[in-house]
Design a protein around this motif. Structure first.
Motif, mmCIF file in Angstrom:
data_model
loop_
_atom_site.group_PDB
_atom_site.id
_atom_site.type_symbol
_atom_site.label_atom_id
_atom_site.label_comp_id
_atom_site.label_asym_id
_atom_site.label_seq_id
_atom_site.Cartn_x
_atom_site.Cartn_y
_atom_site.Cartn_z
ATOM 1 N N SER A 87 0.847 -1.183 0.000
ATOM 2 C CA SER A 87 0.000 0.000 0.000
ATOM 3 C C SER A 87 0.885 1.237 0.000
ATOM 4 C CB SER A 87 -0.932 0.022 1.212
ATOM 5 O OG SER A 87 -0.191 0.108 2.409
ATOM 6 N N THR A 120 -3.645 0.359 -3.129
ATOM 7 C CA THR A 120 -3.447 -0.921 -2.445
ATOM 8 C C THR A 120 -3.370 -2.064 -3.452
ATOM 9 O OG1 THR A 120 -5.839 -1.249 -2.177
ATOM 10 C CG2 THR A 120 -4.670 -0.143 -0.376
ATOM 11 N N GLY A 121 -2.789 -3.166 -3.007
ATOM 12 C CA GLY A 121 -2.705 -4.345 -3.857
ATOM 13 C C GLY A 121 -1.845 -5.413 -3.223
ATOM 14 N N THR A 144 4.263 -6.642 -8.779
ATOM 15 C CA THR A 144 3.213 -5.891 -8.099
ATOM 16 C C THR A 144 1.941 -5.771 -8.930
ATOM 17 O OG1 THR A 144 4.056 -3.780 -8.944
ATOM 18 C CG2 THR A 144 4.906 -4.532 -6.830
ATOM 19 N N VAL A 146 -1.175 -3.256 -8.244
ATOM 20 C CA VAL A 146 -1.668 -2.192 -7.363
ATOM 21 C C VAL A 146 -2.759 -1.397 -8.072
ATOM 22 C CG1 VAL A 146 -1.052 -0.099 -6.100
ATOM 23 C CG2 VAL A 146 0.551 -2.012 -6.195
ATOM 24 N N ASN A 179 -5.208 0.656 -12.538
ATOM 25 C CA ASN A 179 -4.507 -0.557 -12.116
ATOM 26 C C ASN A 179 -3.111 -0.582 -12.719
ATOM 27 O OD1 ASN A 179 -4.128 -3.817 -12.992
ATOM 28 N ND2 ASN A 179 -4.519 -3.358 -10.858
#
Length: 243
Positions: A87, A120-121, A144, A146, A179
């Motif tokens: 995050s 966040t992710g 990642t 996110v 995204n």
């Protein structure tokens, strides 16, 4: 690279793995020590774009690009083992855009990206020579995924040099969902990694000056197929980041 230098990342991963397993074996109802919980949160900092290759957003309907000043993404990674949460706070300075509306009408305006909470992710930490990571010294990367939710705000709009009064609260009615997926190095020094995301711009609301021009701006700007392109450069990781 010496054997000692190559061994440091592996030892770090093994130590964190052992620590995580030890915390998982605590008796039911027991809370892990505060310092143990903090140890699994690893701060990081990325720079988005620079003067030579700025972060850009392509507005599909207008066929125009907006170049933003360098921004930042600062947050925390939930450890260095397996798949962990990630995050952070996305900060992108405002930018002035130039567009041609209706294919003949010169339009300018100030565009501001306003985060709706933290991005966040999840991130999967990878090590070893088979990671395809472009780190220059150690092969430690984070794969990642996110999502950042951001409002798009417009101000200082002019059409053919004449002010278009959009009021002080002209922005998308809902946040756009951007995204970002990337394999990024998490060891320094690290080269920049180019990321591209496609997103939908929501309708506008609150664009009220002398009259409500929200529907006009929605027709000009809102819709799918917009892109966000930036170079992510690791600025700091772990103890190198300021508290």
């Amino acid at each position: 690279m010496s054997m000692l230098t190559r061994a440091v990342p592996l030892l770090l991963v093994l130590a964190l793995t052992a620590f995580s397993l030890g915390a998982a074996e605590a008796a039911p109802g027991e809370t892990a020590p505060a310092q143990a919980q903090a140890a699994t949160s690893i701060p990081f900092g990325f720079t988005l774009g620079d003067a030579q290759q700025p972060t850009t957003s392509h507005v599909a309907k207008l066929g125009s690009d907006i170049a933003f000043p360098p921004g930042t993404f600062d947050g925390a990674l939930g450890g260095l083992t397996n798949t962990v949460p990630i995050s952070g706070k996305l900060t992108i300075p405002p930018a002035d855009g130039y567009f041609v509306a209706f294919r003949f009408m010169a339009t300018t305006g100030r565009v501001e990206i306003i985060p709706d909470g933290d991005a966040t992710g999840m991130a999967t930490v990878k090590t070893g020579k088979d990671t395809n990571c472009k780190a220059t010294q150690t092969n430690i990367c984070a794969d990642t995924d996110v999502t950042a939710k951001v409002f798009i705000k417009l101000s200082d709009a002019k059409v053919d040099g004449k002010t278009l009064d959009v009021g002080p609260n002209c922005r998308t009615a809902q946040p756009a969902s951007v995204n970002i997926k990337a394999l990024v190095p998490i060891s320094l020094p690290a080269p920049p990694v180019k990321v591209t995301s496609t997103f939908t711009a929501p309708p506008f609301a609150g664009c009220v000056g002398h009259e409500d021009v929200s529907r006009l701006l929605t027709g000009l700007v809102s819709g799918p197929g917009n892109t966000f392109v930036s170079n992510l450069t690791l600025r700091c990781f772990s103890s190198g980041c300021k508290a």
